[in-house]
Scaffold this motif. Structure first.
Motif, mmCIF file in Angstrom:
data_model
loop_
_atom_site.group_PDB
_atom_site.id
_atom_site.type_symbol
_atom_site.label_atom_id
_atom_site.label_comp_id
_atom_site.label_asym_id
_atom_site.label_seq_id
_atom_site.Cartn_x
_atom_site.Cartn_y
_atom_site.Cartn_z
ATOM 1 N N ILE B 63 0.898 -1.128 -0.066
ATOM 2 C CA ILE B 63 -0.104 0.004 0.085
ATOM 3 C C ILE B 63 0.908 1.123 0.134
ATOM 4 O O ILE B 63 1.845 1.588 0.684
ATOM 5 N N GLY B 64 0.461 2.064 -0.782
ATOM 6 C CA GLY B 64 1.395 3.440 -0.945
ATOM 7 C C GLY B 64 1.316 4.163 -2.039
ATOM 8 O O GLY B 64 0.546 3.777 -3.110
ATOM 9 N N PRO B 65 1.889 5.455 -2.352
ATOM 10 C CA PRO B 65 1.996 6.287 -3.309
ATOM 11 C C PRO B 65 2.587 5.401 -4.497
ATOM 12 O O PRO B 65 3.374 4.265 -4.308
ATOM 13 N N GLU B 66 2.857 5.917 -5.518
ATOM 14 C CA GLU B 66 3.276 5.363 -6.978
ATOM 15 C C GLU B 66 4.967 4.889 -6.663
ATOM 16 O O GLU B 66 5.281 3.684 -7.222
ATOM 17 N N ARG B 67 5.634 5.332 -5.812
ATOM 18 C CA ARG B 67 7.001 5.118 -5.742
ATOM 19 C C ARG B 67 7.263 3.651 -5.086
ATOM 20 O O ARG B 67 8.199 3.251 -5.082
ATOM 21 N N VAL B 68 6.175 3.169 -4.418
ATOM 22 C CA VAL B 68 6.122 1.853 -3.640
ATOM 23 C C VAL B 68 6.546 0.921 -4.707
ATOM 24 O O VAL B 68 6.792 -0.395 -4.418
ATOM 25 N N LYS B 69 6.078 1.096 -5.869
ATOM 26 C CA LYS B 69 6.336 0.118 -7.158
ATOM 27 C C LYS B 69 7.687 -0.168 -7.128
ATOM 28 O O LYS B 69 7.913 -1.597 -7.851
ATOM 29 N N GLU B 70 8.392 0.830 -6.958
ATOM 30 C CA GLU B 70 10.176 0.158 -7.094
ATOM 31 C C GLU B 70 10.378 -0.942 -6.020
ATOM 32 O O GLU B 70 10.934 -1.916 -6.141
ATOM 33 N N THR B 71 9.909 -0.868 -4.744
ATOM 34 C CA THR B 71 9.921 -1.704 -3.691
ATOM 35 C C THR B 71 9.264 -3.078 -4.004
ATOM 36 O O THR B 71 9.928 -4.205 -4.038
ATOM 37 N N MET B 72 8.177 -3.179 -4.880
ATOM 38 C CA MET B 72 7.588 -4.248 -5.262
ATOM 39 C C MET B 72 8.166 -4.843 -6.109
ATOM 40 O O MET B 72 8.304 -6.158 -6.453
ATOM 41 N N LYS B 73 8.998 -3.999 -7.183
ATOM 42 C CA LYS B 73 9.681 -4.748 -8.385
ATOM 43 C C LYS B 73 10.867 -5.628 -7.492
ATOM 44 O O LYS B 73 11.131 -6.675 -8.081
ATOM 45 N N LYS B 74 11.355 -5.102 -6.485
ATOM 46 C CA LYS B 74 12.409 -5.679 -5.898
ATOM 47 C C LYS B 74 11.683 -7.438 -5.468
ATOM 48 O O LYS B 74 12.619 -8.464 -5.591
ATOM 49 N N ALA B 75 10.764 -7.309 -4.783
ATOM 50 C CA ALA B 75 9.905 -8.548 -4.345
ATOM 51 C C ALA B 75 9.683 -9.397 -5.411
ATOM 52 O O ALA B 75 9.713 -10.525 -5.288
ATOM 53 N N LEU B 76 9.350 -8.670 -6.676
ATOM 54 C CA LEU B 76 9.174 -9.754 -7.744
ATOM 55 C C LEU B 76 10.535 -10.216 -8.209
ATOM 56 O O LEU B 76 10.530 -11.428 -8.808
ATOM 57 N N ALA B 77 11.263 -9.560 -8.261
ATOM 58 C CA ALA B 77 12.706 -10.078 -8.678
ATOM 59 C C ALA B 77 13.310 -11.190 -7.649
ATOM 60 O O ALA B 77 14.014 -12.022 -8.159
ATOM 61 N N MET B 78 12.835 -11.069 -6.647
ATOM 62 C CA MET B 78 13.123 -11.934 -5.509
ATOM 63 C C MET B 78 12.459 -13.436 -5.902
ATOM 64 O O MET B 78 13.059 -14.287 -5.287
ATOM 65 N N GLY B 79 11.526 -13.288 -6.399
ATOM 66 C CA GLY B 79 10.768 -14.480 -6.816
ATOM 67 C C GLY B 79 9.161 -14.537 -6.733
ATOM 68 O O GLY B 79 8.508 -15.570 -7.037
ATOM 69 N N CYS B 80 8.626 -13.391 -6.030
ATOM 70 C CA CYS B 80 7.205 -13.417 -6.327
ATOM 71 C C CYS B 80 6.487 -13.443 -7.647
ATOM 72 O O CYS B 80 7.195 -12.694 -8.560
ATOM 73 N N ASP B 81 5.561 -13.771 -7.864
ATOM 74 C CA ASP B 81 5.083 -13.984 -9.073
ATOM 75 C C ASP B 81 4.005 -12.629 -9.936
ATOM 76 O O ASP B 81 3.993 -12.441 -10.856
ATOM 77 N N ARG B 82 3.187 -12.268 -8.751
ATOM 78 C CA ARG B 82 2.653 -11.021 -9.272
ATOM 79 C C ARG B 82 2.462 -10.004 -8.055
ATOM 80 O O ARG B 82 2.641 -10.363 -7.172
ATOM 81 N N GLY B 83 2.148 -8.666 -8.437
ATOM 82 C CA GLY B 83 2.230 -7.665 -7.531
ATOM 83 C C GLY B 83 0.872 -7.030 -7.520
ATOM 84 O O GLY B 83 0.112 -6.919 -8.590
ATOM 85 N N VAL B 84 0.265 -6.661 -6.292
ATOM 86 C CA VAL B 84 -1.074 -5.883 -6.060
ATOM 87 C C VAL B 84 -0.608 -4.655 -5.368
ATOM 88 O O VAL B 84 -0.195 -4.781 -4.100
ATOM 89 N N HIS B 85 -0.607 -3.571 -6.091
ATOM 90 C CA HIS B 85 -0.376 -2.284 -5.683
ATOM 91 C C HIS B 85 -1.773 -1.241 -4.927
ATOM 92 O O HIS B 85 -2.468 -0.983 -5.994
ATOM 93 N N ILE B 86 -1.776 -1.374 -3.648
ATOM 94 C CA ILE B 86 -2.955 -0.620 -3.350
ATOM 95 C C ILE B 86 -2.713 0.990 -3.174
ATOM 96 O O ILE B 86 -1.910 1.323 -2.442
ATOM 97 N N ALA B 87 -3.163 1.798 -4.366
ATOM 98 C CA ALA B 87 -2.772 3.331 -4.423
ATOM 99 C C ALA B 87 -3.388 4.056 -3.366
ATOM 100 O O ALA B 87 -4.482 4.225 -3.106
ATOM 101 N N ASP B 88 -2.391 4.693 -2.757
ATOM 102 C CA ASP B 88 -2.919 5.582 -1.428
ATOM 103 C C ASP B 88 -1.583 6.687 -1.126
ATOM 104 O O ASP B 88 -0.692 6.423 -0.677
ATOM 105 N N ASP B 89 -1.932 7.753 -1.582
ATOM 106 C CA ASP B 89 -0.872 8.899 -1.592
ATOM 107 C C ASP B 89 -0.813 9.398 0.054
ATOM 108 O O ASP B 89 0.215 10.153 0.138
ATOM 109 N N SER B 90 -2.031 9.002 0.678
ATOM 110 C CA SER B 90 -1.563 9.541 2.147
ATOM 111 C C SER B 90 -1.629 8.446 3.153
ATOM 112 O O SER B 90 -2.218 8.358 4.015
#
Lengths: 307, 257
Positions: B63-90
């Motif tokens: 959960i978080g703003p757009e920038r959290v996608k960078e961190t999610m990409k690390k998790a995907l690169a570690m071996g997670c199969d898919r990502g769910v980003h819950i967009a919330d700027d505050s």
């Protein structure tokens, strides 16, 4: 104001941390009752109601059963605040209770100002002041912050919570595994030089051990260094390692997580070597050396050898 | 086997923090962001479980703003199969209850067999999100695990207690675990896996679609702890600093006598 304090039993012994919860209640001049899954042969000393369930029946870790028992005590006692230690028992059970009660839970409380609570944030670099918006509030208190009540002979009124068990518990407690024994007894060392994450790589442990040896002391480590297997667990200082109080504690590259500070803050003289002036270790250090330990520690070792 | 890992993006704790304009949180400017340390262990455990348990699909949620996608990409690169980003700027304003209720809303009909979270975040540090999520989904939950053994569907974990003692606990799926430091050794993503991660599904959902509970607490102020003072601060060249420290130790302690 009425408090329900949650005591803990470990390996059939009442943990002394309940005295800090009683101390917190005293500070608030609040009436308190205590909840314990433990044994009637080892109970907390205070004036008030003790809601007791037998650990022989429920075991010391059974979240669903302990939750049900505690909710029963809350139902009878109707407290304003339910207070746990911020411990492995407290942070496991408190959210379950908060959710069931639709209460606010404020974690790791280190202070109280009127009806607002202070809690650390960002590895203790910052503090938060938090207000509960709910009818009931659940707190977990950080260890060592609130003064424990003195030993006394008061006897509580015991209210048994019975021994009905729910056999469908999906979490099954199998027993305890003791801490690793033997090796280094840091408790006896007069001087401890400790390595933290700031050493950067395992090879640099030798800088710390050489300095410790030169000073006639032992070397210790903070949790990240042990977790990375750069040194053995029996050198770990902190809540999940050893508690120490040497004449000199020299913390090298240790930022000072609360759990580490709890294990060494009683040292007589504390020197911290850190590149970050704002690291929490600076708060309790008698001397803060702002330097890169990779340069400073060898320099200090050479000077000491030349004495 | 379906696995969910919940991660949070936090500032690097070595950062120089500043208080934000309204005085209730740290300012997000000039910070380096990374995966919450405890969550790295959660991601690694999920990936190890997949490697051990065979057929599995790992969803990483953040959960978080757009920038959290960078961190999610690390998790995907570690071996997670898919990502769910819950967009919330505050999201910094949201308490653990709000966040766990949102995750529960997403996860409720997905039938995850295993859910992993960190035991706490490094910034807020409440240690509640995982347990609350388990309560909301009516799942058994074991906190603070430092050991995880999967054997033919049965799980044995060790919980870390105070003083180095551990509690041994058995649990069967579905279940939720909150991960403590030292549980495993989180892997570094390899370059081929980083490239592969870019092609993995990363779905965004608006926070408002899932948020149904109001917060029950409010951070009214954030501030720096008072310096106790008295502590001497030494700065300068290493050799000089060593001399100064030796002088102080001779005056103030008996350890060099």
């Amino acid at each position: 104001m009425k408090l329900l304090l949650v005591a803990e039993s470990r390996q059939n012994k009442l943990l002394g941390s309940i005295n800090e919860l009683l101390g917190f209640a005293e500070q608030l001049s609040a009436e308190s009752a205590v909840f314990l899954v433990g044994s009637e042969t080892d109970i907390p000393r205070f004036n008030g109601n003790l809601y007791l369930a037998d650990a022989a029946t429920f075991t010391e870790y059974n979240p669903a059963a302990h939750k049900a028992l505690l909710l029963r005590a809350i139902e009878q006692e109707q407290p304003d605040l339910i207070v746990f230690c911020h411990s492995s028992y407290g942070w496991d059970l408190a959210p379950r209770i908060a959710y069931a009660l639709e209460a606010a839970q404020i974690s790791e409380v280190v202070g109280i100002e009127q009806d607002e609570f202070i809690s650390p944030a960002c590895n203790a670099k910052l503090r938060r002041k938090i207000k509960s918006l709910a009818q009931k509030t659940v707190l977990t208190l950080q260890a060592g912050v609130f003064s424990a009540v003195e030993e006394n002979d008061a006897l509580p009124q015991i209210i048994s919570l019975g021994d009905e068990t729910n056999n469908q518990d999906k979490v099954q407690f199998q027993g305890y595994e003791e801490a690793e024994q033997g090796g280094v007894d840091l408790g006896k060392a007069k001087i401890i030089v400790s390595a933290g994450r700031g050493i950067g790589k395992p090879e640099n442990i030798s800088l710390i051990s050489t300095l410790a040896q030169t000073m006639g002391g032992e070397y210790g480590a903070s949790r990240p260094v042990v977790d990375a297997q750069w040194t053995e667990h029996n050198r770990q200082v902190g809540t999940t390692g050893q508690s120490v109080a040497p004449k000199l504690y020299l913390a090298c590259g240790i930022s000072g997580a609360i759990q580490h500070l709890a294990g060494m803050k009683k040292s007589e003289f504390i020197v911290a070597v850190n590149t970050d002036k704002d690291a929490p270790i600076a708060e309790i250090a008698d001397v803060l050396v702002v330097a890169d330990l990779k340069q400073f520690v060898p320099a200090l070792t050479e000077k000491l050898k030349a004495l | 086997m379906k696995i969910l890992v919940c991660i949070k993006q936090v500032p690097d704790m070595e950062s120089k923090f500043k208080i934000d304009g309204d005085g209730t949180w740290y300012s997000p400017g000039d910070l380096v962001w990374r995966m919450n340390e405890y969550d790295e262990y959660a991601v690694e455990q999920a990936v190890q479980l997949k490697e051990k348990g065979g057929e599995a699909d790992i969803t990483v949620l953040c959960i978080g703003p757009e920038r959290v996608k960078e961190t999610m990409k690390k998790a995907l690169a570690m071996g997670c199969d898919r990502g769910v980003h819950i967009a919330d700027d505050s999201n910094w304003k949201k308490d653990a209850l709000t966040n766990s209720a949102v995750i529960a809303e997403f996860a409720r009909d997905k039938n995850f067999d295993y859910i992993f979270t960190g035991m706490q975040s490094q910034d807020r540090g409440s240690g509640q999100t995982g347990v609350l999520l388990a309560e909301m989904l009516d799942l058994p939950c074991v906190t603070t695990i430092v050991d995880f053994v999967f054997d033919a569907g049965a799980i044995t974990v060790k919980r870390e207690l105070e003083g180095g003692i551990k509690a041994i606990v058995k649990v069967s799926s579905p279940a939720l675990f909150t991960c403590q430091l030292g549980l495993n050794t989180p892997r570094y993503p390899t370059l081929p896996n980083i490239m592969k991660a870019k092609k993995k599904e990363l779905l965004s959902i608006a926070m408002e679609q899932l948020q149904k509970i109001a917060p029950r607490q409010e951070t009214v102020k954030m501030f720096f702890p008072e310096k106790k003072g008295g502590g001497l601060v030494l700065e300068g060249d290493s050799a000089d600093l060593a001399d100064q420290l030796i002088k102080i130790l001779k005056e103030k302690t008996t350890v060099l006598a």
